[in-house]
Design an enzyme around this catalytic site. Structure first.
Site, PDB file in Angstrom:
ATOM      1  N   GLU A 103      34.082  34.651  51.356  1.00 38.01           N
ATOM      2  CA  GLU A 103      35.148  34.596  50.338  1.00 38.01           C
ATOM      3  C   GLU A 103      35.419  35.993  49.803  1.00 38.01           C
ATOM      4  O   GLU A 103      34.542  36.860  49.851  1.00 38.01           O
ATOM      5  CB  GLU A 103      34.687  33.714  49.165  1.00 38.01           C
ATOM      6  CG  GLU A 103      35.181  32.286  49.234  1.00 38.01           C
ATOM      7  CD  GLU A 103      36.665  32.151  48.940  1.00 38.01           C
ATOM      8  OE1 GLU A 103      37.426  33.125  49.112  1.00 38.01           O
ATOM      9  OE2 GLU A 103      37.079  31.051  48.532  1.00 38.01           O
ATOM     10  N   ASP A 104      36.618  36.212  49.286  1.00 40.22           N
ATOM     11  CA  ASP A 104      36.869  37.497  48.634  1.00 40.22           C
ATOM     12  C   ASP A 104      36.368  37.500  47.201  1.00 40.22           C
ATOM     13  O   ASP A 104      35.788  38.463  46.737  1.00 40.22           O
ATOM     14  CB  ASP A 104      38.366  37.874  48.705  1.00 40.22           C
ATOM     15  CG  ASP A 104      39.284  36.755  48.242  1.00 40.22           C
ATOM     16  OD1 ASP A 104      38.794  35.655  47.917  1.00 40.22           O
ATOM     17  OD2 ASP A 104      40.504  36.970  48.215  1.00 40.22           O
ATOM     18  N   ASP A 107      35.783  33.096  41.183  1.00 39.31           N
ATOM     19  CA  ASP A 107      36.409  33.259  39.870  1.00 39.31           C
ATOM     20  C   ASP A 107      35.935  32.098  38.978  1.00 39.31           C
ATOM     21  O   ASP A 107      34.851  32.159  38.420  1.00 39.31           O
ATOM     22  CB  ASP A 107      37.929  33.266  40.106  1.00 39.31           C
ATOM     23  CG  ASP A 107      38.738  33.721  38.912  1.00 39.31           C
ATOM     24  OD1 ASP A 107      38.189  33.750  37.796  1.00 39.31           O
ATOM     25  OD2 ASP A 107      39.927  34.034  39.070  1.00 39.31           O
ATOM     26  N   PHE A 156      42.818  40.852  36.404  1.00 39.29           N
ATOM     27  CA  PHE A 156      43.405  40.376  37.658  1.00 39.29           C
ATOM     28  C   PHE A 156      43.464  41.533  38.648  1.00 39.29           C
ATOM     29  O   PHE A 156      44.110  42.544  38.381  1.00 39.29           O
ATOM     30  CB  PHE A 156      44.789  39.776  37.448  1.00 39.29           C
ATOM     31  CG  PHE A 156      45.257  39.033  38.659  1.00 39.29           C
ATOM     32  CD1 PHE A 156      44.861  37.726  38.878  1.00 39.29           C
ATOM     33  CD2 PHE A 156      46.042  39.668  39.611  1.00 39.29           C
ATOM     34  CE1 PHE A 156      45.265  37.053  40.026  1.00 39.29           C
ATOM     35  CE2 PHE A 156      46.445  39.001  40.766  1.00 39.29           C
ATOM     36  CZ  PHE A 156      46.050  37.689  40.969  1.00 39.29           C
ATOM     37  N   ARG A 169      47.311  42.945  49.719  1.00 40.02           N
ATOM     38  CA  ARG A 169      46.056  42.609  50.399  1.00 40.02           C
ATOM     39  C   ARG A 169      45.560  43.763  51.263  1.00 40.02           C
ATOM     40  O   ARG A 169      44.386  43.865  51.578  1.00 40.02           O
ATOM     41  CB  ARG A 169      46.246  41.390  51.311  1.00 40.02           C
ATOM     42  CG  ARG A 169      46.576  40.094  50.586  1.00 40.02           C
ATOM     43  CD  ARG A 169      46.513  38.940  51.575  1.00 40.02           C
ATOM     44  NE  ARG A 169      47.197  37.750  51.107  1.00 40.02           N
ATOM     45  CZ  ARG A 169      46.644  36.813  50.341  1.00 40.02           C
ATOM     46  NH1 ARG A 169      45.401  36.929  49.946  1.00 40.02           N
ATOM     47  NH2 ARG A 169      47.324  35.751  49.981  1.00 40.02           N
TER      48      ARG A 169
HETATM   49  C1  PRP Z   1      41.338  32.794  45.703  1.00 38.91           C
HETATM   50  C2  PRP Z   1      40.037  33.256  46.345  1.00 38.91           C
HETATM   51  C3  PRP Z   1      39.153  32.053  46.253  1.00 38.91           C
HETATM   52  C4  PRP Z   1      39.616  31.377  44.979  1.00 38.91           C
HETATM   53  C5  PRP Z   1      38.686  31.715  43.874  1.00 38.91           C
HETATM   54  O1  PRP Z   1      42.098  32.202  46.708  1.00 38.91           O
HETATM   55  O2  PRP Z   1      40.212  33.665  47.665  1.00 38.91           O
HETATM   56  O3  PRP Z   1      39.327  31.194  47.358  1.00 38.91           O
HETATM   57  O4  PRP Z   1      40.929  31.869  44.712  1.00 38.91           O
HETATM   58  O5  PRP Z   1      39.095  31.142  42.678  1.00 38.91           O
HETATM   59  P1  PRP Z   1      38.250  30.056  41.886  1.00 38.91           P
HETATM   60  O6  PRP Z   1      36.807  30.505  41.874  1.00 38.91           O
HETATM   61  O7  PRP Z   1      38.865  30.098  40.500  1.00 38.91           O
HETATM   62  O8  PRP Z   1      38.414  28.732  42.529  1.00 38.91           O
HETATM   63  P2  PRP Z   1      43.671  31.938  46.604  1.00 38.91           P
HETATM   64  O9  PRP Z   1      43.883  30.498  46.273  1.00 38.91           O
HETATM   65  O10 PRP Z   1      44.276  32.969  45.693  1.00 38.91           O
HETATM   66  O11 PRP Z   1      44.177  32.116  48.078  1.00 38.91           O
HETATM   67  P3  PRP Z   1      44.289  33.433  48.992  1.00 38.91           P
HETATM   68  O12 PRP Z   1      42.884  33.812  49.389  1.00 38.91           O
HETATM   69  O13 PRP Z   1      45.104  32.984  50.159  1.00 38.91           O
HETATM   70  O14 PRP Z   1      44.957  34.505  48.173  1.00 38.91           O
END
Ligand code: PRP
Length: 184
Positions: A103-104, A107, A156, A169
């Site tokens: 995961e990136d 949050d 953010f 990205r």
């Molecule tokens: C982001 C990130 C995680 C998630 C984390 O994905 O990559 O999957 O949100 O947030 P949380 O801990 O509050 O659940 P996003 O839905 O933005 O999709 P993306 O990776 O395609 O930008």
């Protein structure tokens, strides 16, 4: 050279990311060596994790299969809704396999919690998480990545896979946008 005039400040530099990703890869290698894993399935969570994924896997030293899932949680804005949807499922059968989710960012933790429940039900031999960023101040569920790159404050951020409205990205660092760009 990229134009970065829209960046207010850099939170994690390209050099810091490179060094930490190498350290995380070493931690991952050591862990799977210790548990005697002969093969690993690495599941990147689209789209944000792709940048970390390609850097990380090139430093892993066991045979691995690459897979992807797409999960939706953020919609178009800057805050998590807690609504998690599987948009694309993994292709590999993970039963009895060692699985590493990449995961990136963690949050609120909602995405990861749903993902772990979903994948655990498929009975992998083990299930671990590697995430570049952790924003502990925003956590809503008690969850943590097993391999975590950097704790960051509640701002953010964009870059190294992370987006705002699907942009930024490609930046090689983690940064904060100038406020006027969030309005775009
Ligand atoms: C982001 C990130 C995680 C998630 C984390 O994905 O990559 O999957 O949100 O947030 P949380 O801990 O509050 O659940 P996003 O839905 O933005 O999709 P993306 O990776 O395609 O930008």
């Amino acid at each position: 050279m990229k134009n970065t005039e829209y960046i207010a400040k850099v939170l994690v530099s390209e050099e810091q990311i490179k060094a930490r990703v190498s350290e995380m890869a070493a931690e991952v290698n050591a862990h799977y060596r210790e548990v005697g894993a002969d093969e690993l399935i690495v599941i990147g969570i689209l789209r944000g994790a792709v940048v970390l994924l390609v850097d990380l896997i090139r430093e892993l030293d066991m045979p691995l299969k690459l897979d992807f899932m797409a999960i939706s949680s953020y919609g178009g804005g800057t805050t998590s809704s807690g609504n998690v949807r599987v948009l694309k499922d993994a292709a590999e059968d993970i039963r009895g396999k060692h699985v590493l989710i990449v995961e990136d960012i963690v949050d609120t933790g909602n995405t990861l919690q749903c993902l772990l429940q979903l994948l655990q039900a498929r009975e992998p031999a083990s299930l671990k998480v590697c995430a570049l960023l952790d924003k502990p101040a925003r956590r809503k569920v008690d969850i943590k990545a097993d391999f975590s790159g950097f704790d960051i404050p509640d701002e953010f951020v964009v870059g190294y896979g992370l987006d705002f409205n699907s942009l930024y990205r490609d930046l090689p660092f983690i940064g904060v946008l100038k406020p006027e760009y969030y309005a775009k």
